[in-house]
Design a protein around this motif. Structure first.
Motif, PDB file in Angstrom:
ATOM      1  N   LEU A  82     -74.385  27.846 -33.721  1.00 56.41           N
ATOM      2  CA  LEU A  82     -75.642  27.452 -34.366  1.00 56.41           C
ATOM      3  C   LEU A  82     -76.452  26.528 -33.472  1.00 56.41           C
ATOM      4  O   LEU A  82     -77.667  26.384 -33.662  1.00 56.41           O
ATOM      5  N   VAL A  83     -75.787  25.876 -32.530  1.00 56.50           N
ATOM      6  CA  VAL A  83     -76.429  25.009 -31.543  1.00 56.50           C
ATOM      7  C   VAL A  83     -75.826  25.344 -30.189  1.00 56.50           C
ATOM      8  O   VAL A  83     -74.607  25.529 -30.082  1.00 56.50           O
ATOM      9  N   TYR A  84     -76.649  25.454 -29.178  1.00 56.78           N
ATOM     10  CA  TYR A  84     -76.160  25.753 -27.832  1.00 56.78           C
ATOM     11  C   TYR A  84     -75.752  24.478 -27.114  1.00 56.78           C
ATOM     12  O   TYR A  84     -76.435  23.456 -27.187  1.00 56.78           O
ATOM     13  N   ALA A  85     -74.633  24.571 -26.396  1.00 54.76           N
ATOM     14  CA  ALA A  85     -74.157  23.431 -25.609  1.00 54.76           C
ATOM     15  C   ALA A  85     -75.046  23.224 -24.390  1.00 54.76           C
ATOM     16  O   ALA A  85     -75.594  24.171 -23.829  1.00 54.76           O
ATOM     17  N   THR A  86     -75.175  21.974 -23.981  1.00 51.44           N
ATOM     18  CA  THR A  86     -75.851  21.662 -22.723  1.00 51.44           C
ATOM     19  C   THR A  86     -74.969  22.050 -21.550  1.00 51.44           C
ATOM     20  O   THR A  86     -75.449  22.588 -20.543  1.00 51.44           O
ATOM     21  N   SER A  87     -73.667  21.787 -21.668  1.00 54.26           N
ATOM     22  CA  SER A  87     -72.707  22.192 -20.639  1.00 54.26           C
ATOM     23  C   SER A  87     -71.324  22.251 -21.260  1.00 54.26           C
ATOM     24  O   SER A  87     -71.103  21.810 -22.387  1.00 54.26           O
ATOM     25  N   GLY A  88     -70.370  22.797 -20.514  1.00 61.14           N
ATOM     26  CA  GLY A  88     -69.017  22.951 -21.016  1.00 61.14           C
ATOM     27  C   GLY A  88     -68.778  24.342 -21.576  1.00 61.14           C
ATOM     28  O   GLY A  88     -69.670  25.195 -21.570  1.00 61.14           O
ATOM     29  N   THR A 116     -62.168  23.689 -26.424  1.00 58.27           N
ATOM     30  CA  THR A 116     -63.389  23.330 -25.714  1.00 58.27           C
ATOM     31  C   THR A 116     -63.005  22.584 -24.437  1.00 58.27           C
ATOM     32  O   THR A 116     -61.998  21.882 -24.396  1.00 58.27           O
ATOM     33  N   ARG A 117     -63.837  22.749 -23.407  1.00 58.55           N
ATOM     34  CA  ARG A 117     -63.618  22.067 -22.145  1.00 58.55           C
ATOM     35  C   ARG A 117     -64.924  21.436 -21.683  1.00 58.55           C
ATOM     36  O   ARG A 117     -65.910  22.148 -21.442  1.00 58.55           O
ATOM     37  N   GLY A 118     -64.930  20.119 -21.594  1.00 58.44           N
ATOM     38  CA  GLY A 118     -66.112  19.411 -21.128  1.00 58.44           C
ATOM     39  C   GLY A 118     -67.344  19.670 -21.976  1.00 58.44           C
ATOM     40  O   GLY A 118     -68.472  19.612 -21.472  1.00 58.44           O
ATOM     41  N   LEU A 119     -67.146  19.905 -23.259  1.00 57.96           N
ATOM     42  CA  LEU A 119     -68.261  20.286 -24.134  1.00 57.96           C
ATOM     43  C   LEU A 119     -69.236  19.121 -24.295  1.00 57.96           C
ATOM     44  O   LEU A 119     -68.854  18.031 -24.727  1.00 57.96           O
ATOM     45  N   THR A 120     -70.497  19.380 -23.958  1.00 56.92           N
ATOM     46  CA  THR A 120     -71.511  18.331 -23.941  1.00 56.92           C
ATOM     47  C   THR A 120     -72.802  18.852 -24.561  1.00 56.92           C
ATOM     48  O   THR A 120     -73.187  20.006 -24.358  1.00 56.92           O
ATOM     49  N   LYS A 121     -73.460  17.980 -25.336  1.00 53.82           N
ATOM     50  CA  LYS A 121     -74.758  18.316 -25.913  1.00 53.82           C
ATOM     51  C   LYS A 121     -75.683  17.116 -25.801  1.00 53.82           C
ATOM     52  O   LYS A 121     -75.353  16.017 -26.261  1.00 53.82           O
ATOM     53  N   ARG A 122     -76.821  17.342 -25.172  1.00 50.49           N
ATOM     54  CA  ARG A 122     -77.862  16.324 -25.055  1.00 50.49           C
ATOM     55  C   ARG A 122     -79.093  16.752 -25.843  1.00 50.49           C
ATOM     56  O   ARG A 122     -79.471  17.928 -25.854  1.00 50.49           O
ATOM     57  N   TYR A 123     -79.707  15.796 -26.507  1.00 48.71           N
ATOM     58  CA  TYR A 123     -81.031  15.960 -27.104  1.00 48.71           C
ATOM     59  C   TYR A 123     -81.952  14.987 -26.376  1.00 48.71           C
ATOM     60  O   TYR A 123     -82.018  13.811 -26.736  1.00 48.71           O
ATOM     61  N   GLY A 124     -82.594  15.456 -25.313  1.00 48.91           N
ATOM     62  CA  GLY A 124     -83.401  14.553 -24.512  1.00 48.91           C
ATOM     63  C   GLY A 124     -82.517  13.509 -23.857  1.00 48.91           C
ATOM     64  O   GLY A 124     -81.562  13.824 -23.143  1.00 48.91           O
TER      65      GLY A 124
END
Length: 310
Positions: free
Chosen positions: A50-56, A4-12
């Motif tokens: 199963l969940v999409y990344a916000t970025s990365g 993974t590179r810069g993998l980020t996930k935001r929920y709001g």
């Protein structure tokens, strides 16, 4: 196997996973660790699409995810957030249905694949009872059997030994080591640090969504510069090594020294008996606490008056 590179996930406004660069190599037995709420499960779910990344970006088996999920997922065995099954059906029926739903599984060899997976996890003797009547440990074994059905190149497991007794934990550990030695890369998330110490070759530790350490386990568990010593002549040893003595408890001493062999030779040359001597190494628990700080899921009252008010 997993990059993974810069993998980020935001929920709001909540940053669950924060710019994680993960590198799981072919042949690893990789332990993924961190406090509750540190983002472990969210990251694992992103690896599986199963969940999409916000970025990365995510690569699994050299393919971009989730774009190549149809090609990648049949080569992965996964158990995330507990085993899934139809509770009113038997374990064998559940595995047969799961095998039938996947691509490329020959109907003629389905029974053999199901029986092999059940045998691997110690469930070859199960009867026709529905899964809802299984113990937690049996359901956990069944979930692992489901992950092994297609002889995966990569296993992604979330708390695979949850609910098992000590013998069961050792059996699953031995199975995962054998699968790894046969070519399967193992990536597992676990809270059982002692189990990770015995099973894994590399570890990654996350805290508040960030990867704070990724390293070979042998390197992480480095020497402390102390020697643990047991001697019937403890008093004489303590006197001889007074400047190096850290603590003494009966026959047990903790000595500041870098080389157990050299210390042993020194004591034997002085006519002192050595019953046991070993180099002290850092535990995985110490490492995790150091790199994740004091964070936990405790909620303590600031003072007695506040506790009463709440």
């Amino acid at each position: 196997m997993i990059v993974t590179r810069g993998l980020t996930k935001r929920y709001g406004s909540v940053l669950a996973v924060d710019s994680v660069d993960l590198n799981v190599r072919p042949g690893d037995r990789y332990g993924f660790l961190g406090p509750n709420g540190s983002g472990k499960t969210t990251l694992v779910r992103m690896l599986l699409g199963l969940v999409y990344a916000t970025s990365g970006s995510i690569e699994v088996l050299d393919q971009r995810m989730p774009r190549s999920a149809g090609e990648v997922l049949p080569q992965i065995g996964a158990m995330v957030e507990g085993p899934a099954a139809y509770p009113h059906l038997s374990g064998r029926k559940n595995l047969s249905l799961l095998d039938a739903s996947g691509p490329g599984g020959s109907r003629r060899t389905r029974r053999d694949r199901v029986e092999e997976a059940l045998t691997q996890v110690g469930l070859s003797g199960i009867d026709r009872r529905p899964v809802k009547a299984y113990s937690l440990g049996m359901r956990q074994r069944l979930g692992l059997a489901a992950a092994l059905l297609r002889k995966p190149r990569l296993l992604i497991l979330d708390e695979p030994t949850n609910g098992l007794d000590p013998k069961g934990i050792r059996e699953i550990r031995d199975l995962l080591i054998a699968l790894n030695q046969a070519g399967t890369t193992v990536f597992l998330s676990s809270h059982l640090l002692s189990e990770v110490e015995q099973l894994c070759t590399r570890v990654g530790i996350v805290d508040r969504g960030r990867l704070v350490l990724e390293e070979e386990l042998a390197t992480v568990r480095g020497a402390t510069g102390l020697i643990e010593l047991r001697s019937p002549d403890a008093a004489d040893v303590a006197s001889m090594l007074n400047g190096q003595l850290v603590t003494r408890d009966g026959e047990n001493l903790l000595i500041r020294h870098e080389d157990p062999a050299a210390l042993n030779a020194q004591l034997v040359a002085a006519g002192l008996r050595v019953a046991a001597i070993t180099e002290q190494r850092r535990t995985l628990e110490q490492v995790v606490l150091e790199v994740t700080g004091a964070g936990s899921d405790r909620v303590d009252a600031a003072d007695p008056d506040r506790a009463e008010a709440s």
